[in-house]
Scaffold this active site. Structure first.
Site, mmCIF file in Angstrom:
data_model
loop_
_atom_site.group_PDB
_atom_site.id
_atom_site.type_symbol
_atom_site.label_atom_id
_atom_site.label_comp_id
_atom_site.label_asym_id
_atom_site.label_seq_id
_atom_site.Cartn_x
_atom_site.Cartn_y
_atom_site.Cartn_z
ATOM 1 C CG ASP A 1 -59.647 -68.292 19.086
ATOM 2 O OD1 ASP A 1 -58.428 -68.494 19.024
ATOM 3 O OD2 ASP A 1 -60.272 -68.237 20.160
ATOM 4 C CG ASP B 1 -52.096 -69.037 22.296
ATOM 5 O OD1 ASP B 1 -53.193 -69.584 21.969
ATOM 6 O OD2 ASP B 1 -52.052 -67.969 22.924
ATOM 7 C CB CYS C 1 -81.397 -49.042 25.807
ATOM 8 S SG CYS C 1 -80.530 -49.313 24.265
ATOM 9 C CB CYS D 1 -80.850 -50.162 20.759
ATOM 10 S SG CYS D 1 -81.645 -51.585 21.527
ATOM 11 C CB CYS E 1 -84.555 -50.654 24.295
ATOM 12 S SG CYS E 1 -83.405 -51.952 24.810
#
Lengths: 472, 472
Positions: A90, A125, A275, A277, A280
């Site tokens: 960015d 921009d 979850c 993952c 978790c």
């Protein structure tokens, strides 16, 4: 420049694509985790292990820190960050939007991105926020366009992004996109939409993205700048967004927030970690609350759930079931439902883009009446040429003796040739009782069919005759 | 026997409960993975690590294998299986339903379960399938009840299950449940429903479970026998089911099927593994397809996603957002939507059970008009006592000068006192444009309010006047 973006498969306005960059080819839609060059909350090497294959970082932050800047110029961006896949940078436009001013010139920061070998460089921009006056939106857009013309003329080996601005004016977004598509950009970020997402203005998000897409045409890769919450990945992908960036995984973690595809919880208000993952699985809610590593662990969970949702979106595009996913996902919040309804109102646009291979059509809500398959059939039903005696019936056991044509009847489609019953989309799974939206569409189609075939004599035998049959 | 089941928190007919067993106290709703005593596809020790804290196995299989039987009698069931938490045992009724005959007597297999120290023992009942004649359902129910009377009279330290049969006859289910609740059972399985679930007949599933629950009353723990697919955990929990058993995790794995909360995929048809569980993190689709361990790994994924969904259901019950979860989950298939609509038609029953503490009310589909909060307000609106000039308006900026009462208007509630605007449920998040279902409910409530206050003079100022205002 050769074509950098190839579309492999389509569903609604979404698609599976391949984007070629100097550091490798990436399958889209793709989520780019944001990496802070000062402090990697989750180190780049771990982010790779978690499944991310492209990242985004901020060239302005690197440029403003003499030590980082020298290292980046000397070793290149990829060694600085410790990531060998594609990196987008960015420009500092975000800092400009927050602080109102930044200490670098547009060409200076763009050339810096080229020099450190960023894979996708973003010109500086003007990210116009929502709700400004039309005058402001237009004048800032003119300034953005001047800078972009300048940027597009430069020699480069990196990909170049052409951000589409225009605030909450869809016509400006469409015009801006139409202007940029004739310049030589590789990726088109839709910018200035973070405030819309933060305040759940998803209808307007759909409006500005759709406008930008219409202006660009379907072949160009689109980046939804700042879209990092997994609750909107399905909707944004269905609009045809291909690149996403997530600072959300880390920002929310710092606020003690736990991301899910249905929204956000404060960790302290949770009782369970629903979850699978690694984070978790290895912690319960109490352990996570009390962990010294809480912010990093929460960030990891947030990133896992985000990467997982992107895989689900891709799986659904591959099998042509993205609308079904929207039916679930847009029932997480009434504002998302507003977004889905707005997308449904773009039926003709979607129908023109949508691929044809599909899994079974599931009718799941009044919004299902606006699926491209329904719009397509409504447009084509007049082509059915019928003569003599025609039976329209929703009873597969009906006595068909003496009829020249037999049409089955199923809302939202209305009448269709009996021999297509097992064919997509007429083999749709529908609820036991059709809703008003499905009945109205079926009635409209019936009327259209009858009007298109003045020589045929129609008999309609429905087990439950919708009141609206015959009305407009 | 002291009360084995305590209810901690309620949402719709669902609840967080605590079930006390000889081997520990379990929080419900709970998913019990099925363990095959012959062959543990995932060893019990691993199942514990994955987060299961209660399992179920089959006493008939143990009983029919002399070696297993001797070991179970000698060491006890828990050492045989290698699991120290609560274990429920099935009786062989499933084998009876599949093979038509089994080689054990009812009291014999029940006493065997007592002797091997099963935590929850199931008498050998007759699992009547759906769609049999009423005569067959009734006569098999009589036989089941005779056996259950006999079972309930036995001394025991285990918990005893009293299965509720009655095929697809809701009145028989309700009667059966009412009969059993006066005997001393601890857990009430709803049996014979696997064929309904296998053929996605979720409306009828809702009917028979609701009937059983009405017969039992709200205080008793209910086991939905054979419910192992995570796509129905939210709906079944909302009906007030507390125990679930999953053989599905292993059965589907053997067929190469990958479970998700939105349905099932054939692994071979997938392109991605959209999940964060350890299996899906360590493998991609191709690696999993080609793994020697494929069946076990798929079974592990299937179990992870199932246990995860149960945690999500519990989190939603804790915060009072279970209906919101249903709005998402029941949009995975039109048959699940039929189930949700059927649940919605039980509004009065739900309203009597539903807890009052809630997170924000989200209006997410026409089905949201049937939420208990809406039913409750419709019942109470007549208690609003109004005199003089009353303004009903959906415009917060409306000029209220000269009015004795000001009511705000928001579908699906209709009019409510302006001072309650920030209060649950009137602070509901609703879509920009109300659907027909919400408008009709609001119109009915308006009419009821006006009729209940003949002395008041009403002025209705709505920015978009629903056509149906004033109709019934």
């Amino acid at each position: 420049m050769p074509d950098r973006f190839e579309i492999l498969q389509k569903d609604l306005a979404g698609r599976i694509g391949r984007l070629s960059t100097p550091h490798g080819v990436i399958e889209t839609p793709v989520l780019m985790p944001v990496i802070n060059p000062h402090l990697q909350l989750i180190p780049a090497s771990e982010i790779v292990r978690m499944g991310a294959n492209m990242i985004i970082t901020n060239s302005y932050i690197i440029h403003q820190d003499p030590k980082l800047r020298d290292q980046a110029l000397e070793k290149g961006l990829h060694k600085l960050i410790g990531f060998q896949g594609p990196i987008m940078t960015d420009s500092g436009a975000f800092q400009l939007s927050v602080y109102g001013d930044i200490e670098v010139l547009p060409l200076q920061i763009l050339n810096f991105q080229f020099n450190i070998q960023s894979d996708i460089c973003v010109p500086l921009d003007i990210p116009t926020p929502p709700d400004v006056s039309r005058e402001q939106a237009e004048s800032e857009l003119r300034l953005t366009e001047e800078r972009l013309i300048e940027a597009a003329a430069l020699d480069r080996s990196s990909l170049l992004a052409g951000p589409i601005q225009g605030s909450t004016y869809p016509d400006l977004r469409e015009k801006a996109a139409g202007f940029l598509k004739d310049l030589s950009f590789d990726v088109y970020p839709v910018g200035g939409v973070v405030p819309l997402m933060e305040s759940y203005r998803f209808r307007e998000l759909v409006e500005v993205v759709t406008a930008a897409k219409k202006g660009l045409g379907s072949g160009a890769p689109v980046h939804l700048f700042g879209a990092g919450h997994p609750m909107i990945f399905a909707l944004a992908s269905a609009l045809g967004c291909d690149l996403f960036d997530s600072a959300a995984y880390a920002l929310y973690a710092r606020q003690g927030r736990y991301l899910t595809v249905r929204g956000t919880w404060k960790l302290e208000e949770m009782h369970y970690l629903p979850c699978s993952c690694p984070v978790c699985q290895e912690h319960d809610q109490k352990e996570l609350m009390e962990s010294q590593q809480r912010i990093k662990l929460l960030a990891m969970h947030n990133l896992y759930v985000s990467l997982q949702e992107m895989k689900l979106v891709k799986q659904c595009i591959r099998e042509g079931s993205l609308w079904d996913l929207l039916e679930s996902r847009c029932r997480s919040h009434p504002r998302l439902l507003d977004g889905l309804k707005r997308l449904g109102s773009e039926g003709q646009w979607l129908e023109g883009l949508d691929g044809s291979r599909k899994s079974t059509f599931f009718y799941l809500s009044p919004e299902s009446s606006f699926r491209p398959e329904v719009i397509r059939y409504a447009r084509r039903i007049e082509r059915l040429m019928l003569e003599g005696d025609v039976l329209i019936s929703d009873d597969p056991e009906a006595d068909t003796a003496g009829f020249d044509h037999v049409l089955h009847f199923k809302p939202p489609f209305g009448p269709y040739p009996a021999e297509l019953s097992e064919t997509y989309p007429f083999n749709a799974e529908v609820p036991e009782n059709p809703d008003d939206s499905a009945l109205k569409q079926a009635a409209r189609n019936t009327k259209r069919l009858i009007e298109a075939n003045p020589k045929a004599r129609f008999s309609i035998r429905l087990r439950s005759l919708p009141e609206s049959i015959g009305e407009k």
